[in-house]
Design a protein around this motif. Structure first.
Motif, PDB file in Angstrom:
ATOM      1  N   TYR A 158     -25.730 -11.981  -4.264  1.00 51.95           N
ATOM      2  CA  TYR A 158     -26.398 -12.735  -5.688  1.00 51.95           C
ATOM      3  C   TYR A 158     -27.456 -12.246  -5.991  1.00 51.95           C
ATOM      4  CZ  TYR A 158     -26.125 -14.972  -9.701  1.00 51.95           C
ATOM      5  OH  TYR A 158     -25.941 -15.643 -11.637  1.00 51.95           O
ATOM      6  N   GLY A 159     -27.655 -12.238  -6.593  1.00 45.68           N
ATOM      7  CA  GLY A 159     -29.208 -11.833  -7.313  1.00 45.68           C
ATOM      8  C   GLY A 159     -30.366 -10.567  -6.440  1.00 45.68           C
ATOM      9  N   THR A 160     -29.707  -9.467  -6.132  1.00 42.99           N
ATOM     10  CA  THR A 160     -29.635  -8.634  -4.855  1.00 42.99           C
ATOM     11  C   THR A 160     -30.238  -6.797  -6.893  1.00 42.99           C
ATOM     12  OG1 THR A 160     -28.968  -8.816  -3.466  1.00 42.99           O
ATOM     13  CG2 THR A 160     -30.298  -7.031  -4.008  1.00 42.99           C
ATOM     14  N   ASP A 161     -31.472  -6.683  -6.489  1.00 42.06           N
ATOM     15  CA  ASP A 161     -32.118  -5.674  -7.187  1.00 42.06           C
ATOM     16  C   ASP A 161     -31.168  -4.559  -7.167  1.00 42.06           C
ATOM     17  OD1 ASP A 161     -33.707  -7.088  -8.385  1.00 42.06           O
ATOM     18  OD2 ASP A 161     -34.871  -6.482  -6.849  1.00 42.06           O
ATOM     19  N   LEU A 162     -29.898  -3.961  -7.860  1.00 43.27           N
ATOM     20  CA  LEU A 162     -29.559  -2.673  -7.971  1.00 43.27           C
ATOM     21  C   LEU A 162     -28.268  -3.180  -7.027  1.00 43.27           C
ATOM     22  CD1 LEU A 162     -32.395   0.100  -6.940  1.00 43.27           C
ATOM     23  CD2 LEU A 162     -31.720  -0.347  -9.100  1.00 43.27           C
ATOM     24  N   ALA A 163     -27.841  -4.452  -7.407  1.00 37.32           N
ATOM     25  CA  ALA A 163     -26.451  -4.530  -6.666  1.00 37.32           C
ATOM     26  C   ALA A 163     -25.628  -3.957  -7.378  1.00 37.32           C
ATOM     27  CB  ALA A 163     -26.235  -6.036  -6.284  1.00 37.32           C
ATOM     28  N   LYS A 164     -24.321  -3.490  -7.268  1.00 33.45           N
ATOM     29  CA  LYS A 164     -23.394  -2.899  -7.515  1.00 33.45           C
ATOM     30  C   LYS A 164     -21.717  -3.502  -7.399  1.00 33.45           C
ATOM     31  CE  LYS A 164     -24.698   2.187  -7.548  1.00 33.45           C
ATOM     32  NZ  LYS A 164     -25.758   1.744  -8.639  1.00 33.45           N
ATOM     33  N   LEU A 165     -21.831  -4.387  -6.328  1.00 33.25           N
ATOM     34  CA  LEU A 165     -20.245  -5.272  -5.848  1.00 33.25           C
ATOM     35  C   LEU A 165     -21.305  -6.469  -5.387  1.00 33.25           C
ATOM     36  CD1 LEU A 165     -17.958  -2.535  -4.543  1.00 33.25           C
ATOM     37  CD2 LEU A 165     -18.159  -3.816  -6.422  1.00 33.25           C
ATOM     38  N   VAL A 166     -20.587  -7.660  -5.558  1.00 33.40           N
ATOM     39  CA  VAL A 166     -21.084  -8.480  -4.758  1.00 33.40           C
ATOM     40  C   VAL A 166     -19.588  -9.572  -5.344  1.00 33.40           C
ATOM     41  CG1 VAL A 166     -22.163 -10.904  -5.463  1.00 33.40           C
ATOM     42  CG2 VAL A 166     -23.295  -8.710  -6.115  1.00 33.40           C
ATOM     43  N   LEU A 167     -19.126 -10.028  -5.894  1.00 31.18           N
ATOM     44  CA  LEU A 167     -17.257 -10.242  -6.193  1.00 31.18           C
ATOM     45  C   LEU A 167     -16.474  -9.751  -7.134  1.00 31.18           C
ATOM     46  CD1 LEU A 167     -17.705 -14.239  -6.525  1.00 31.18           C
ATOM     47  CD2 LEU A 167     -16.810 -12.975  -4.475  1.00 31.18           C
ATOM     48  N   LEU A 168     -15.770  -8.715  -6.786  1.00 32.02           N
ATOM     49  CA  LEU A 168     -14.759  -8.145  -7.486  1.00 32.02           C
ATOM     50  C   LEU A 168     -14.051  -9.189  -8.289  1.00 32.02           C
ATOM     51  CD1 LEU A 168     -12.635  -6.121  -4.119  1.00 32.02           C
ATOM     52  CD2 LEU A 168     -14.536  -5.929  -5.260  1.00 32.02           C
ATOM     53  N   GLY A 169     -14.342  -8.099  -9.292  1.00 29.45           N
ATOM     54  CA  GLY A 169     -13.644  -9.059 -10.758  1.00 29.45           C
ATOM     55  C   GLY A 169     -14.674 -10.022 -11.507  1.00 29.45           C
ATOM     56  N   SER A 170     -16.163  -9.923 -10.957  1.00 35.04           N
ATOM     57  CA  SER A 170     -16.676 -11.020 -11.588  1.00 35.04           C
ATOM     58  C   SER A 170     -17.581 -10.311 -12.366  1.00 35.04           C
ATOM     59  CB  SER A 170     -16.126 -12.163 -11.382  1.00 35.04           C
ATOM     60  OG  SER A 170     -17.955 -13.054 -12.101  1.00 35.04           O
ATOM     61  N   ASN A 171     -18.822 -10.246 -12.377  1.00 29.29           N
ATOM     62  CA  ASN A 171     -20.284 -10.007 -13.514  1.00 29.29           C
ATOM     63  C   ASN A 171     -21.337 -10.115 -13.372  1.00 29.29           C
ATOM     64  OD1 ASN A 171     -22.270  -8.112 -14.338  1.00 29.29           O
ATOM     65  ND2 ASN A 171     -20.969  -8.030 -16.347  1.00 29.29           N
ATOM     66  N   HIS A 172     -21.868  -9.881 -11.458  1.00 27.16           N
ATOM     67  CA  HIS A 172     -22.947 -10.820 -11.411  1.00 27.16           C
ATOM     68  C   HIS A 172     -24.169 -10.981 -11.969  1.00 27.16           C
ATOM     69  CE1 HIS A 172     -23.768  -5.942 -10.229  1.00 27.16           C
ATOM     70  NE2 HIS A 172     -24.590  -6.426 -10.198  1.00 27.16           N
ATOM     71  N   ASN A 173     -24.355 -10.315 -13.260  1.00 31.48           N
ATOM     72  CA  ASN A 173     -25.315 -10.508 -13.975  1.00 31.48           C
ATOM     73  C   ASN A 173     -25.581 -11.532 -14.802  1.00 31.48           C
ATOM     74  OD1 ASN A 173     -26.707  -8.132 -13.769  1.00 31.48           O
ATOM     75  ND2 ASN A 173     -25.170  -6.735 -14.793  1.00 31.48           N
ATOM     76  N   LYS A 174     -23.903 -12.568 -14.764  1.00 33.20           N
ATOM     77  CA  LYS A 174     -24.149 -13.744 -15.260  1.00 33.20           C
ATOM     78  C   LYS A 174     -24.416 -15.290 -14.541  1.00 33.20           C
ATOM     79  CE  LYS A 174     -19.593 -12.914 -17.747  1.00 33.20           C
ATOM     80  NZ  LYS A 174     -17.859 -12.934 -18.064  1.00 33.20           N
ATOM     81  N   PRO A 175     -24.959 -16.140 -15.511  1.00 31.29           N
ATOM     82  CA  PRO A 175     -25.290 -17.263 -14.537  1.00 31.29           C
ATOM     83  C   PRO A 175     -24.572 -17.716 -13.004  1.00 31.29           C
ATOM     84  CG  PRO A 175     -25.678 -17.579 -16.261  1.00 31.29           C
ATOM     85  CD  PRO A 175     -25.108 -16.270 -16.440  1.00 31.29           C
ATOM     86  N   PHE A 176     -24.905 -17.927 -11.921  1.00 32.43           N
ATOM     87  CA  PHE A 176     -23.635 -17.809 -10.713  1.00 32.43           C
ATOM     88  C   PHE A 176     -22.909 -18.919 -11.720  1.00 32.43           C
ATOM     89  CE2 PHE A 176     -22.600 -20.460  -6.614  1.00 32.43           C
ATOM     90  CZ  PHE A 176     -22.688 -19.050  -5.959  1.00 32.43           C
ATOM     91  N   VAL A 177     -23.730 -19.908 -12.278  1.00 30.74           N
ATOM     92  CA  VAL A 177     -22.159 -20.931 -12.337  1.00 30.74           C
ATOM     93  C   VAL A 177     -20.393 -20.231 -13.286  1.00 30.74           C
ATOM     94  CG1 VAL A 177     -20.670 -23.169 -13.686  1.00 30.74           C
ATOM     95  CG2 VAL A 177     -23.330 -22.624 -12.816  1.00 30.74           C
ATOM     96  N   GLU A 178     -20.871 -19.194 -13.734  1.00 35.52           N
ATOM     97  CA  GLU A 178     -20.246 -18.260 -14.914  1.00 35.52           C
ATOM     98  C   GLU A 178     -19.651 -17.350 -13.991  1.00 35.52           C
ATOM     99  OE1 GLU A 178     -21.513 -17.585 -18.867  1.00 35.52           O
ATOM    100  OE2 GLU A 178     -22.126 -19.204 -18.494  1.00 35.52           O
ATOM    101  N   PHE A 179     -20.097 -16.697 -12.719  1.00 39.86           N
ATOM    102  CA  PHE A 179     -20.238 -15.855 -11.678  1.00 39.86           C
ATOM    103  C   PHE A 179     -19.697 -16.018 -10.764  1.00 39.86           C
ATOM    104  CE2 PHE A 179     -21.531 -13.827  -7.739  1.00 39.86           C
ATOM    105  CZ  PHE A 179     -20.850 -12.344  -8.324  1.00 39.86           C
ATOM    106  N   ALA A 180     -19.510 -16.738  -9.930  1.00 35.64           N
ATOM    107  CA  ALA A 180     -18.815 -17.495  -8.476  1.00 35.64           C
ATOM    108  C   ALA A 180     -17.221 -18.787  -8.849  1.00 35.64           C
ATOM    109  CB  ALA A 180     -19.344 -18.156  -7.933  1.00 35.64           C
ATOM    110  N   VAL A 181     -16.037 -17.754 -10.058  1.00 36.74           N
ATOM    111  CA  VAL A 181     -15.619 -18.788 -10.202  1.00 36.74           C
ATOM    112  C   VAL A 181     -14.044 -18.604  -9.393  1.00 36.74           C
ATOM    113  CG1 VAL A 181     -15.495 -18.203 -13.066  1.00 36.74           C
ATOM    114  CG2 VAL A 181     -15.112 -16.489 -11.876  1.00 36.74           C
ATOM    115  N   ASN A 182     -12.960 -19.237  -9.107  1.00 31.64           N
ATOM    116  CA  ASN A 182     -11.861 -18.564  -8.164  1.00 31.64           C
ATOM    117  C   ASN A 182     -11.679 -17.796  -8.222  1.00 31.64           C
ATOM    118  OD1 ASN A 182     -13.084 -21.709  -7.614  1.00 31.64           O
ATOM    119  ND2 ASN A 182     -11.165 -22.476  -8.481  1.00 31.64           N
TER     120      ASN A 182
END
Length: 455
Positions: A239-263
């Motif tokens: 999370y937070g890496t430049d040019l990242a494409k996949l971090v978590l499936l089903g979530s947008n890593h451009n969102k704030p971490f609290v909104e991103f890392a949902v269950n």
């Protein structure tokens, strides 16, 4: 266990049909269907399996332009029927055969008299692409390229055949960038065509699929984009890496971490990792480990202490097998949480009477192994810090020795001559400037001492 996970995925699909919170329901369902496919086939799928999944419930549309647009030759007119006729299919088939025979005879006649260019033009104009391509392949390369271009231009630009032919020609298919316009059509047939017909340049195939994913992501189709990234075997990123494409499936890593890392995103990624591990027991996503720890924390916060501890044990097994996949801080956090939860995992009823809590604890060999890994990481980190500090001290010592030896090699007379030259040229190094300052300081102190002695 696998059956339970499949039922969980199927339940997600059923609920998605009635959900209004999901922007792209079809792609959302497609992601869960992919996970089900991976689970059922133990993590082993090929391109045709994915293509079948993509084209499920899809009807192919006719995309070929009318290559026989006019009847200027006056050979045969197309028969049309306005009412159902039992013999219409037979009549139409006979007419098509007659039509092709007449056109072929004319093509043959051109060649008998040596009119190759006219024969090619006739064949392309009336749809005899097999004859046209074969004849052109035996002529010069420019003629063959022109016939190939004419043939490709006979297809609509959004035809998946265009995507395949462009890819086989070593070109980036236009579809992978043009699907940003929804008028272009569905993206699935193009991806299915690429996956089912791999070329001799796999890097071009992956680049085309990745570009398709980028285009879909710009169209706000997150699930479709991530589906493409998985097919292109794009690696997961932090999370937070430049040019990242996949971090978590089903979530947008451009969102704030609290909104991103949902269950749900953690669950979806967890299912994908588990499905892949059915084919490769050593498969693990290192970038996913911090989210496993977060999930264990959330389980503990909800009072599910034993499940949290069991989950930590699974994480520890992966780390012990390959300690390099986890950061030292993460290992320390897992150790701290496991130390707090280990008292919840009581041994069966083998202890009776008054037994100290310290003794009434399970033999958590996995926790001891993790602590050993933590100590090793701490030792390696300490050694690295000491090595870096020693290198810095050594460099400083070398620099200091060099400056001292340099300043001592001059007599006062030589130094004065060199000083005059430096001042004249206005060129100084750091060591020279230090020597200049020392020289003037020594002279200044010497003058003061002489004056004091005279007094």
């Amino acid at each position: 266990h696998k059956k339970t996970i499949i039922e969980y995925c199927e339940n997600k699909i059923r609920n998605a049909i009635y959900s209004r919170d999901i922007g792209d329901v079809d792609s959302y369902i497609l992601m869960w269907e992919l996970l089900i496919l991976l689970l059922r086939q133990n993590g082993m799928v090929v391109g045709t399996d994915i293509a079948e999944l993509l084209m499920k419930d899809k009807k192919p549309e006719r995309s070929r332009k009318d290559s026989i647009g006019s009847n200027s030759s006056g050979l045969v007119e197309t028969m049309t029927t306005t009412e159902p006729n039992p013999t219409s299919d037979l009549t139409s088939s006979s007419t098509s055969i007659l039509k092709e025979e007449v056109i072929t005879n004319k093509f043959r006649e051109y060649l008998i008299y040596g009119s190759e260019k006219e024969a090619l033009e006739w064949a392309m104009k009336h749809g005899l692409w097999g004859h046209a391509l074969f004849l052109a392949s035996k002529l010069d390369k420019r003629t063959y390229a022109n016939v190939m271009t004419r043939f490709a231009n006979g297809l609509t630009m959004n035809d998946p055949l265009q995507t395949l032919y462009q890819l086989l020609s070593g070109k980036m298919p236009a579809a992978v960038t043009c699907v940003s316009d929804e008028k272009w059509g569905d993206w699935r047939p193009h991806l299915a065509m690429i996956l089912s017909n791999t070329t001799q340049r796999p890097e071009l195939d992956r680049k085309a699929i990745t570009t398709l994913g980028d285009t879909l992501l710009n169209r706000n189709s997150l699930y479709a984009a991530q589906f493409c990234y998985l097919m292109a075997q794009v690696e997961f990123s932090r999370y937070g890496t430049d040019l990242a494409k996949l971090v978590l499936l089903g979530s947008n890593h451009n969102k704030p971490f609290v909104e991103f890392a949902v269950n749900e995103a953690i669950y979806m990624t967890e299912v994908y990792e588990y499905a892949c591990s059915l084919n490769d027991v050593n498969f693990v996503i290192p970038e996913f480990l911090p989210y496993k720890y977060i999930l264990a924390r959330r389980l503990a916060d909800r009072g599910l202490l034993e499940k949290s501890l069991a989950y930590l044990e699974k994480i520890t097994i992966a780390i012990v097998q390959n300690p390099t996949i986890a950061q030292p801080t993460l290992i320390q956090q897992i150790c701290n949480l496991a130390d707090r939860l280990k008292y919840c995992d009581l041994i069966e009823d083998s202890f009776e009477g008054d037994v100290e809590l310290e003794d009434n604890r399970p033999d958590n060999s996995w926790l001891r192994d993790l602590k050993t890994v933590e100590k090793n990481c701490h030792v390696q980190e300490t050694i690295q810090n000491l090595t870096e500090a020693a290198e810095v001290d050594q460099n400083q010592h070398i620099q200091s020795t060099y400056e001292q030896s340099w300043s001592q090699q001059y007599t006062e007379e030589q130094f004065s001559l060199d000083l005059s030259k430096w001042v004249e040229d206005e060129k100084y190094t750091k060591g020279q400037m230090n020597c200049i300052e020392k020289y003037y300081l020594q002279n200044w102190i010497g003058n003061i001492c002489q004056q004091s002695a005279r007094k």
